[in-house]
Structures are given as structure tokens and as C-alpha cells.
Design an enzyme around this catalytic site. Structure first.
Site, short mmCIF file in Angstrom:
data_model
loop_
_atom_site.label_atom_id
_atom_site.label_comp_id
_atom_site.label_asym_id
_atom_site.label_seq_id
_atom_site.Cartn_x
_atom_site.Cartn_y
_atom_site.Cartn_z
N GLU A 128 3.46 58.11 60.30
CA GLU A 128 3.19 56.87 61.05
C GLU A 128 2.11 57.18 62.07
OE1 GLU A 128 6.36 54.47 62.68
OE2 GLU A 128 7.74 55.07 61.10
N GLU A 167 12.80 58.65 62.51
CA GLU A 167 12.80 58.78 63.98
C GLU A 167 14.22 58.94 64.54
OE1 GLU A 167 10.44 55.58 65.72
OE2 GLU A 167 8.60 56.51 65.01
O1 AHR Z 1 5.89 51.10 62.45
C1 AHR Z 1 6.68 50.39 63.35
C2 AHR Z 1 7.86 51.21 63.86
O2 AHR Z 1 7.38 52.27 64.63
C3 AHR Z 1 8.72 51.87 62.81
O3 AHR Z 1 9.70 51.05 62.33
C4 AHR Z 1 9.32 53.01 63.57
O4 AHR Z 1 9.58 54.11 62.74
C5 AHR Z 1 8.31 53.32 64.66
O5 AHR Z 1 8.89 53.40 65.90
#
Ligand code: AHR
Length: 505
Positions: A294, A175
Site C-alpha cells: 500500500e 495492518e
Molecule cells: O487503502 C486504504 C486503507 O489504508 C486500507 O484499507 C488499510 O489497509 C490502510 O490503512
């Protein structure tokens, strides 16, 4: 009001693509109790000789996750991997800035690789492109994958790990478009650094599969220019671009919440189009694949987490992101899985974020058992029955509007044909909160297939949750919902329900 309906056609000619098993991946971050008190708790009665909880491993194996992303997440942007290897008693504690915790480094790269093996999963390793860069990434690659005879590979051997880990999939940062990220970068800065890191890593091992950071969600101000800039720089060495998305029922509007996957669908389409734009511009031959590494529902514990990080920082394995998922969250997770599978031609990897204790399907009690959250079940069903060829179902269904979405299909579904086992599974969600809808399936191209089983996840309380003590949200086999007449199957989908309709030859 018009009658609600849903009709699909299953035909062998309507294949989207073979599903890459890696869409059933997941994620373990050094965050909260994911690692400590999650996968690893040496003092727990179920711990094995290496300190891993066997009760957790059993549930992870039940989910059959082929790949697990590690060690973050936001955590990775401040990760000094060298601290996590070697004799445990010599490993330093560090301030972990992303989650304002203390990282004791009791579990590191080697232990995680050992755990993944026990879980029958590959490791998807992320490198730190926040505070670090090419050198640290290449050293870690040499430490993990080179057999021996060099500085970093010999260090691994000296640490008691003779065989290399052979990690094939690597994420280049996490990210990096987000201002919350340590070492946040502009698209141009990230594109340059990630491209150079990728080139150096592929010089060491050209067979690696590299995942470049895409946008943290489709509402980021730099989306989708970020993807275009990164891929224009790195098209030659990029294999995947990542997507991340979390949803929450912030307005206490279940209908709206169940519609959010329309946005996820649009996100995937836009990223795929951006990849194709760059491919055309570069006169390229390869398609960039999407890694949705994610995805989940995440919102329940936000206020408690802010309070912990602000008022009680620097704990070891604090309770963070411990969302207790309810029944409607399970429906959204089911809809997210359907959305991923519909795009099986482009989404070749995905990670449910996360796996244990932290926004997770599996929870643990410190002095008690591991147990299944509501969202465990749609993931289990998709992982178990969704391997094979994703099929376009030519879905026609009635529609409705919600506060933020128009023309929301009342039913959403996808079918997966397991051609080896001669089985078809239809995954379907009825989004209507009050009415049954009959799903009519025309089995035109699948002569000889007969209805076998209809598994449902349904509950009269959208906010019902599971806990260590009670598991009110559990799947059951419905025996009174399906009627087959030759090539036509009629399946009754209960209001607000997750359905797994299985056919066999
Ligand atoms: O999964 C939790 C968090 O969400 C991770 O660390 C990050 O990559 C995202 O913002």
C-alpha cells in the site's frame, strides 16, 4: 546561493537488480466505489456481460498492472468469504465495520478473479486474520486453488467455476499492528497466528508466496520490533513482509511534501535491515523480500470521509476516499516510484493503493466516463518504461532543507535499462520549485545509446486537478530540453517536474 546541479553516470556495471514486474501492482478493496460503481456497474452503458465496466478495464490495461491485491485492506479483517460466493440472490448483506458501510456481496471471490483475468492481472488474495484464522484461510485456499474432489473445491465447481483460480500470492491479514484494525494484535499474537496459518497453507501448497504484515507505517509505536518479532517466529515460511505508507501535504508546504520520500527510503532500509538481522540470527539462507503493498498520497478527502462514516453510515458503495489528486501529488507519486525502483533488489512487489475511485489513478462517473487523475501518469510511465534492470545512477546533486527534512536532493532519479529492447529510461523529478536544473548524464557504459524522447509532466499550478470534463494535467513530449554530445547528455528539468528521459541504441 550555490548553483544547482545534478549529475549521473550510467554504466552496465551499476545494476541494482532486475525489476520484478510486480512492483507495478495495485489494489482493489471493498471500500466506497472501488468495486460497486468502479470496476462493476451492470447498468452502465460500457458494462460487459458480467457487469464489468469496459471503460475502466481499458484504463487498467493501459496501466498494465500485473497483480491486484484484494479484497482489503481493513475490509478483510471482517470478511466472511463464503458470503461472497454462490448464487448472487442468496448472498447476504453484511455490516462492513471498517468503513461503516453495507456490503451487498454482489461481487465476490469468483467475480473478482474473473475481472482480474480480463485486466491481465494476477490476484493477490488477503485472508482474514482479524476475526478469523487458520480454518477460514485454508478453506478459502482450497476453494480457490484445488481442482476438485473435496468439499470446498467442489463447492466452487458447483458455483459454476470449473477451473481453479491458482492464486499464488496470499497476504496473511492486513495492518494487524494498527489499533483501528478489527482483531488488532500484539506482535507476539500476530506472529503466532500468522505463522501457524502460513504453515497450514503451505502444507496444502508449498509453492504459495506468503506476505506477512509488517508495520502500517514507520511511525507505529511497535516499528520495527513488530517486523523482528514476526520474522523470528515465521522466518521459515515467510516470503515477504509488507510495508504501507501514505503521504499528504497537511501543512500546505509543497517543498516539504516533495521531501517525504526521504522517509520512505529510510523505511525500506530499516525493514530490509531488520529482515537481514533475523536472517543472521536464524543462520538463514534466504532473503525476506519486501512487499510495499500500500503506497500513495492520501489526505484530500479525510474530513469528508469522517463526516460520511459518522453521520451517514451503512450506505452501499458510498463516496469514500475519493481524493482528487492535483499536480503536486503526481510529483510525489513519481518520487515514490523512483524510491521503490532504487530498492529493486529488496522491494519485489508493490501495490499502488488503490486503483479505481478510492485514492485512485482512475475515477468513474456514475452516468459518465472513466477518467485519468494526475497520478495516473507517473505510474503509467514507470509501468511502461520501467521494466528491466534498475541501475544505480551514482547521483550527485545539490541539496536543500525543508521544514522537516535536511539535505534533500534537489533532483531525485533512477534509471531502468531494458536490456531486451536496448533502451534506458531515466525517471527524474526536479524538486526545486522555482529553477530549472540541468541533469548531466554520463553514458559511460552505454556506448551507442542515443537520446530518443523526453516526456514531461509539468504545470504552473501545483493544485491543478483533472476531472471528467477537463484534463489540464497531462504529459507532453518536450523537444527543446536535451542535447547529446557523444557520451554526455544534458537534459533541462523544469522546476517541479516529472521527467521521463528515454535513450535507445
Ligand atoms: O487503502 C486504504 C486503507 O489504508 C486500507 O484499507 C488499510 O489497509 C490502510 O490503512
Amino acid at each position: 546561493m550555490d548553483k544547482k546541479f545534478a549529475r549521473i553516470t550510467l554504466d552496465q556495471d551499476f545494476a541494482v537488480s532486475r525489476v520484478d514486474d510486480r512492483v507495478y501492482g495495485s489494489f482493489i478493496e471493498h471500500l466506497g466505489r472501488a468495486v460497486y460503481g468502479g470496476i462493476w456497474q451492470p447498468e452502465h452503458p460500457s458494462a460487459d456481460e458480467e457487469g464489468f465496466r469496459k471503460d475502466v478495464l481499458e484504463l487498467v490495461r493501459e496501466l498494465n498492472v500485473p497483480i491486484v491485491r484484494y479484497p482489503g485492506g481493513n475490509f478483510v479483517s471482517n470478511f466472511y468469504w463464503e458470503d461472497s460466493v454462490g448464487p448472487r440472490e442468496l448472498r447476504p448483506r453484511r455490516l462492513e465495520a471498517a468503513w461503516r458501510s453495507t456490503e451487498p456481496n454482489w461481487v465476490g471471490v469468483n467475480e473478482f478473479a474473473a475481472w482480474a483475468k480480463k485486466a491481465n492481472a494476477q490476484v493477490m488474495m488477503a485472508v482474514n486474520l482479524g476475526t478469523r484464522g487458520i480454518e477460514a484461510a485454508c478453506n478459502l485456499l482450497e476453494y480457490c486453488n484445488h481442482p476438485s474432489g473435496t468439499k470446498w473445491s467442489d463447492l466452487r465447481v458447483a458455483h459454476g467455476v470449473k477451473d481453479p483460480h491458482n492464486i499464488k500470492v496470499w497476504c496473511l491479514g492486513n495492518e494487524m499492528d494498527g489499533p483501528w484494525q478489527t482483531g488488532h494484535k500484539t506482535p507476539e499474537e500476530y506472529a503466532r497466528l500468522a505463522n501457524e496459518t502460513a504453515k497450514a497453507m503451505k502444507q496444502i501448497d508449498p509453492s504459495l508466496e506468503l506476505v506477512f504484515c509488517g508495520s502500517s507505517n514507520m511511525h507505529m509505536p511497535t516499528f520495527p520490533q513488530w517486523e523482528a518479532t514476526v520474522l523470528e517466529e515465521a522466518y521459515d515460511v515467510a516470503d515477504f513482509i509488507s510495508l504501507h505508507t501514505y503521504y499528504g501535504n497537511y501543512t500546505n508546504d509543497t517543498g516539504d511534501f516533495l521531501s517525504m520520500t526521504l522517509e520512505m527510503d529510510q523505511f525500506i532500509q530499516t525493514v530490509a535491515a531488520t529482515c537481514d538481522f533475523v536472517k543472521a540470527k536464524r543462520r538463514g539462507k534466504k532473503d525476506i523480500r519486501l512487499s510495499f503493498d500500500e503506497w500513495n498520497v492520501w489526505f484530500h478527502a479525510n474530513a469528508a470521509d469522517d463526516d460520511t462514516m459518522k453521520n451517514r453510515p451503512w450506505g452501499i458503495a458510498p463516496h469514500l476516499l475519493e481524493d482528487h489528486y492535483d499536480f503536486e501529488d503526481a510529483l510525489v507519486v513519481g518520487l515514490m516510484l523512483i524510491t521503490l525502483l532504487k530498492h529493486a533488489d529488496r522491494v519485489k512487489m508493490a501495490c499502488l493503493a488503490q486503483l479505481v475511485n478510492v485514492i485512485a489513478p482512475i475515477m468513474t462517473e456514475e452516468n459518465g466516463p472513466a477518467w485519468r487523475q494526475t497520478i495516473f501518469y507517473p505510474f503509467l510511465h514507470a509501468s511502461r518504461y520501467g521494466r528491466g534492470v534498475a541501475m544505480n545512477t551514482a547521483l550527485r546533486t545539490s541539496k536543500h532543507d525543508t521544514a522537516h527534512f535536511t539535505d534533500v536532493p534537489d533532483v531525485d532519479c533512477v534509471a531502468v535499462w531494458n536490456d531486451e529492447q536496448e533502451e534506458i529510461t531515466v525517471f527524474a523529478v526536479n524538486r526545486d520549485l522555482k529553477e530549472d536544473i540541468v541533469l548531466e548524464t554520463d553514458l559511460r557504459g552505454f556506448e551507442g545509446y542515443r537520446f530518443a524522447e523526453h516526456i514531461v509532466l509539468e504545470h504552473n499550478d501545483f493544485f491543478a486537478v483533472n476531472s471528467a470534463e477537463a484534463q489540464p494535467v497531462q504529459p507532453k513530449t518536450a523537444t527543446d530540453r536535451d542535447e547529446q554530445d557523444g557520451g554526455l547528455l544534458q537534459s533541462r528539468l523544469a522546476p517541479a517536474s516529472w521527467n521521463v528521459i528515454r535513450l535507445k541504441k
